[in-house]
Design a protein around this motif. Sequence first.
Motif, PDB file in Angstrom:
ATOM      1  N   ASP A 133       0.781  -0.515  11.948  1.00 33.98           N
ATOM      2  CA  ASP A 133       1.302   0.936  11.864  1.00 33.98           C
ATOM      3  C   ASP A 133       0.627   1.780  11.413  1.00 33.98           C
ATOM      4  OD1 ASP A 133       3.863  -0.070  12.960  1.00 33.98           O
ATOM      5  OD2 ASP A 133       4.822  -0.438  11.041  1.00 33.98           O
ATOM      6  N   LYS A 134       0.782   2.934  11.651  1.00 33.65           N
ATOM      7  CA  LYS A 134       0.124   4.087  11.130  1.00 33.65           C
ATOM      8  C   LYS A 134       1.327   5.039  10.521  1.00 33.65           C
ATOM      9  CE  LYS A 134      -4.014   4.112  14.090  1.00 33.65           C
ATOM     10  NZ  LYS A 134      -4.905   4.989  14.919  1.00 33.65           N
ATOM     11  N   ILE A 135       0.754   5.871   9.478  1.00 34.89           N
ATOM     12  CA  ILE A 135       1.563   6.823   8.902  1.00 34.89           C
ATOM     13  C   ILE A 135       0.990   8.310   9.161  1.00 34.89           C
ATOM     14  CG2 ILE A 135       2.829   7.502   6.677  1.00 34.89           C
ATOM     15  CD1 ILE A 135       3.448   4.900   7.674  1.00 34.89           C
ATOM     16  N   ASN A 136       1.704   9.007   9.809  1.00 33.24           N
ATOM     17  CA  ASN A 136       1.247  10.478  10.277  1.00 33.24           C
ATOM     18  C   ASN A 136      -0.192  10.231  10.723  1.00 33.24           C
ATOM     19  OD1 ASN A 136       3.487  11.799   9.006  1.00 33.24           O
ATOM     20  ND2 ASN A 136       2.372  11.405   6.895  1.00 33.24           N
ATOM     21  N   SER A 137      -0.164   9.194  11.791  1.00 35.33           N
ATOM     22  CA  SER A 137      -1.587   9.094  12.403  1.00 35.33           C
ATOM     23  C   SER A 137      -2.826   8.651  11.695  1.00 35.33           C
ATOM     24  CB  SER A 137      -2.094  10.316  13.478  1.00 35.33           C
ATOM     25  OG  SER A 137      -1.009  10.678  14.415  1.00 35.33           O
ATOM     26  N   HIS A 138      -2.371   8.339  10.448  1.00 33.22           N
ATOM     27  CA  HIS A 138      -3.414   7.754   9.528  1.00 33.22           C
ATOM     28  C   HIS A 138      -3.627   6.285   9.523  1.00 33.22           C
ATOM     29  CE1 HIS A 138      -6.098   6.961   6.120  1.00 33.22           C
ATOM     30  NE2 HIS A 138      -5.184   6.425   5.556  1.00 33.22           N
ATOM     31  N   SER A 139      -4.799   5.680   9.772  1.00 32.92           N
ATOM     32  CA  SER A 139      -4.840   4.180   9.704  1.00 32.92           C
ATOM     33  C   SER A 139      -5.382   3.825   8.187  1.00 32.92           C
ATOM     34  CB  SER A 139      -5.714   3.658  10.864  1.00 32.92           C
ATOM     35  OG  SER A 139      -5.965   2.419  10.879  1.00 32.92           O
ATOM     36  N   TYR A 140      -4.570   2.787   7.699  1.00 32.01           N
ATOM     37  CA  TYR A 140      -5.314   2.392   6.568  1.00 32.01           C
ATOM     38  C   TYR A 140      -6.303   1.048   6.774  1.00 32.01           C
ATOM     39  CZ  TYR A 140      -1.630   4.572   4.242  1.00 32.01           C
ATOM     40  OH  TYR A 140      -0.698   6.041   3.668  1.00 32.01           O
ATOM     41  N   SER A 141      -6.885   0.698   5.727  1.00 34.37           N
ATOM     42  CA  SER A 141      -8.184  -0.160   6.087  1.00 34.37           C
ATOM     43  C   SER A 141      -7.463  -1.739   6.406  1.00 34.37           C
ATOM     44  CB  SER A 141      -8.726  -0.283   4.673  1.00 34.37           C
ATOM     45  OG  SER A 141      -9.252   1.090   4.145  1.00 34.37           O
ATOM     46  N   MET A 142      -6.332  -2.038   5.898  1.00 37.60           N
ATOM     47  CA  MET A 142      -5.764  -3.232   6.209  1.00 37.60           C
ATOM     48  C   MET A 142      -4.367  -3.505   5.952  1.00 37.60           C
ATOM     49  SD  MET A 142      -7.172  -6.917   4.554  1.00 37.60           S
ATOM     50  CE  MET A 142      -6.594  -6.844   3.192  1.00 37.60           C
ATOM     51  N   GLU A 143      -3.699  -4.241   6.593  1.00 40.96           N
ATOM     52  CA  GLU A 143      -2.296  -4.304   6.474  1.00 40.96           C
ATOM     53  C   GLU A 143      -1.849  -5.811   5.965  1.00 40.96           C
ATOM     54  OE1 GLU A 143       1.442  -3.264   9.087  1.00 40.96           O
ATOM     55  OE2 GLU A 143      -0.091  -2.293   9.422  1.00 40.96           O
ATOM     56  N   LEU A 144      -0.929  -6.206   5.222  1.00 37.89           N
ATOM     57  CA  LEU A 144      -0.489  -7.312   4.997  1.00 37.89           C
ATOM     58  C   LEU A 144       1.162  -7.451   5.345  1.00 37.89           C
ATOM     59  CD1 LEU A 144      -0.693  -9.338   1.579  1.00 37.89           C
ATOM     60  CD2 LEU A 144       1.744  -8.968   2.643  1.00 37.89           C
ATOM     61  N   HIS A 145       1.472  -8.609   6.136  1.00 35.49           N
ATOM     62  CA  HIS A 145       2.817  -8.984   6.677  1.00 35.49           C
ATOM     63  C   HIS A 145       3.343 -10.098   6.064  1.00 35.49           C
ATOM     64  CE1 HIS A 145       1.681  -6.770  10.895  1.00 35.49           C
ATOM     65  NE2 HIS A 145       2.036  -6.025   9.601  1.00 35.49           N
ATOM     66  N   MET A 146       4.196  -9.753   5.204  1.00 34.46           N
ATOM     67  CA  MET A 146       5.042 -11.008   4.648  1.00 34.46           C
ATOM     68  C   MET A 146       6.160 -11.128   5.712  1.00 34.46           C
ATOM     69  SD  MET A 146       5.547 -10.388   0.529  1.00 34.46           S
ATOM     70  CE  MET A 146       4.361  -9.942  -0.465  1.00 34.46           C
ATOM     71  N   VAL A 147       6.510 -12.425   6.068  1.00 29.62           N
ATOM     72  CA  VAL A 147       7.495 -12.881   7.290  1.00 29.62           C
ATOM     73  C   VAL A 147       8.316 -13.489   6.608  1.00 29.62           C
ATOM     74  CG1 VAL A 147       7.657 -13.802   9.555  1.00 29.62           C
ATOM     75  CG2 VAL A 147       5.227 -12.732   8.949  1.00 29.62           C
ATOM     76  N   PHE A 148       9.776 -13.145   6.946  1.00 28.67           N
ATOM     77  CA  PHE A 148      10.880 -13.981   6.430  1.00 28.67           C
ATOM     78  C   PHE A 148      11.661 -14.064   7.579  1.00 28.67           C
ATOM     79  CE2 PHE A 148       9.292 -11.357   2.934  1.00 28.67           C
ATOM     80  CZ  PHE A 148       9.512 -11.991   2.037  1.00 28.67           C
ATOM     81  N   TYR A 149      12.581 -15.338   7.578  1.00 25.81           N
ATOM     82  CA  TYR A 149      13.758 -15.466   8.681  1.00 25.81           C
ATOM     83  C   TYR A 149      15.034 -15.220   7.982  1.00 25.81           C
ATOM     84  CZ  TYR A 149      13.857 -20.017   6.589  1.00 25.81           C
ATOM     85  OH  TYR A 149      14.024 -20.886   5.793  1.00 25.81           O
ATOM     86  N   PHE A 240       6.278  -0.376   3.181  1.00 23.91           N
ATOM     87  CA  PHE A 240       6.036   0.403   1.832  1.00 23.91           C
ATOM     88  C   PHE A 240       5.242   1.479   2.048  1.00 23.91           C
ATOM     89  CE2 PHE A 240       7.373  -4.296   0.615  1.00 23.91           C
ATOM     90  CZ  PHE A 240       8.795  -3.608   0.201  1.00 23.91           C
ATOM     91  N   LYS A 241       5.697   2.654   1.431  1.00 24.30           N
ATOM     92  CA  LYS A 241       4.957   3.832   1.593  1.00 24.30           C
ATOM     93  C   LYS A 241       3.808   3.877   0.845  1.00 24.30           C
ATOM     94  CE  LYS A 241       5.433   8.858   0.501  1.00 24.30           C
ATOM     95  NZ  LYS A 241       5.003   9.422   1.909  1.00 24.30           N
ATOM     96  N   HIS A 242       3.693   3.456  -0.293  1.00 29.38           N
ATOM     97  CA  HIS A 242       2.518   3.586  -1.302  1.00 29.38           C
ATOM     98  C   HIS A 242       1.493   2.520  -0.995  1.00 29.38           C
ATOM     99  CE1 HIS A 242       4.423   6.650  -3.531  1.00 29.38           C
ATOM    100  NE2 HIS A 242       5.540   6.014  -3.595  1.00 29.38           N
ATOM    101  N   PRO A 243       0.440   2.758  -0.621  1.00 29.41           N
ATOM    102  CA  PRO A 243      -0.725   1.542  -0.521  1.00 29.41           C
ATOM    103  C   PRO A 243      -1.290   0.990  -1.686  1.00 29.41           C
ATOM    104  CG  PRO A 243      -1.736   3.835  -0.263  1.00 29.41           C
ATOM    105  CD  PRO A 243      -0.178   3.958  -0.594  1.00 29.41           C
ATOM    106  N   THR A 244      -1.789  -0.268  -1.445  1.00 35.31           N
ATOM    107  CA  THR A 244      -2.623  -0.949  -2.495  1.00 35.31           C
ATOM    108  C   THR A 244      -4.061  -0.638  -2.387  1.00 35.31           C
ATOM    109  OG1 THR A 244      -0.821  -2.440  -3.032  1.00 35.31           O
ATOM    110  CG2 THR A 244      -3.151  -3.148  -3.413  1.00 35.31           C
TER     111      THR A 244
END
Length: 313
Positions: A133-149, A240-244
């Motif tokens: 996902d991007k926010i306002n066309s901005h790509s972050y360096s990495m993305e973590l996905h926590m998967v839940f069922y 989440f809006k705020h990056p790490t």
Amino acid sequence: MDLKDRKTGGLSTILIVFLIGYVASDADFGYDSGEQMGPEHWAEHYQACAGKYQSPIDIDEMWVKRTSLPPLEFEGFYDLPMQTKITNNGHTVLLELNQTQEVVVKGGPLNGSYTFAQLHFHWGQNDSVGSEDKINSHSYSMELHMVFYKTEYESVKHAMDYRDGLLVLAIFYEAGDLDNDVYAEITDSLPKIETPNTSYNLRKGFTLRNFLPHNVQRYFTYYGSLTTPPCLEIVTWIDFKHPTRLSHRQLSAFRKIRTKGGLLTHNYRPLQPLSDRVVYYNAEDYIPKSGTLRTAASLLLMSTATITAFVML
């Protein structure tokens, strides 16, 4: 095709393989444009990849619907697991936790509770790209996905039969100069799993709360899909809006992971059309009003006719 029709056959097998962490063949899909199983060819083999509500998307804050949802609740996130296994499955770096009790998320836009299955990462060729996902066309360096069922479905296998079957918590990362100590054991262990289909048990492990941003009540949420084949549209996304922040050195360690075909320098899917979906931003503190309290899911579903296709869980 109705999701109920997907409960048998290859799609189910591959979904379970990817989510649980066992290894599918590296020939199943790739990320390079032009290759035989690159993203532009996924739909030729997995029909759902051409669906209307695919992920990832570009979230434009000018067009999100601001809302106020009940607080997200996190159960078991402070518990240290008995064992943590890190795996290179040929498509990503994946972590599985052996917990003494279930780790659960509820509240917010969710209708019911969701149980943790695994987490994994998506990254790019360099530190300027990598998030899905991007926010306002901005790509972050990495993305973590926590998967839940969804807990009531009892397993990932059963949850994949339902439109509200899965939840993904997404955390974005920005590059910096200083190492992030929370991730030190993970990044230091990556050389041990450079070869595809290898695993390693971490010595210390971590709590899932370590990975969440400080403010967990500011987030975007929308209905979408898995970002890898079979691309089933069964996911409620919470971004989440705020990056790490991670160091350049830590980020570069992920790009040394290998597949059968060479280095896995990137593993993010190209952006997909938003179509008629509404993206919500939880922007305000929740203040319930006496006599008008409803589930967040019902309120959001009533907000627009098109959202009846979006199961806000």
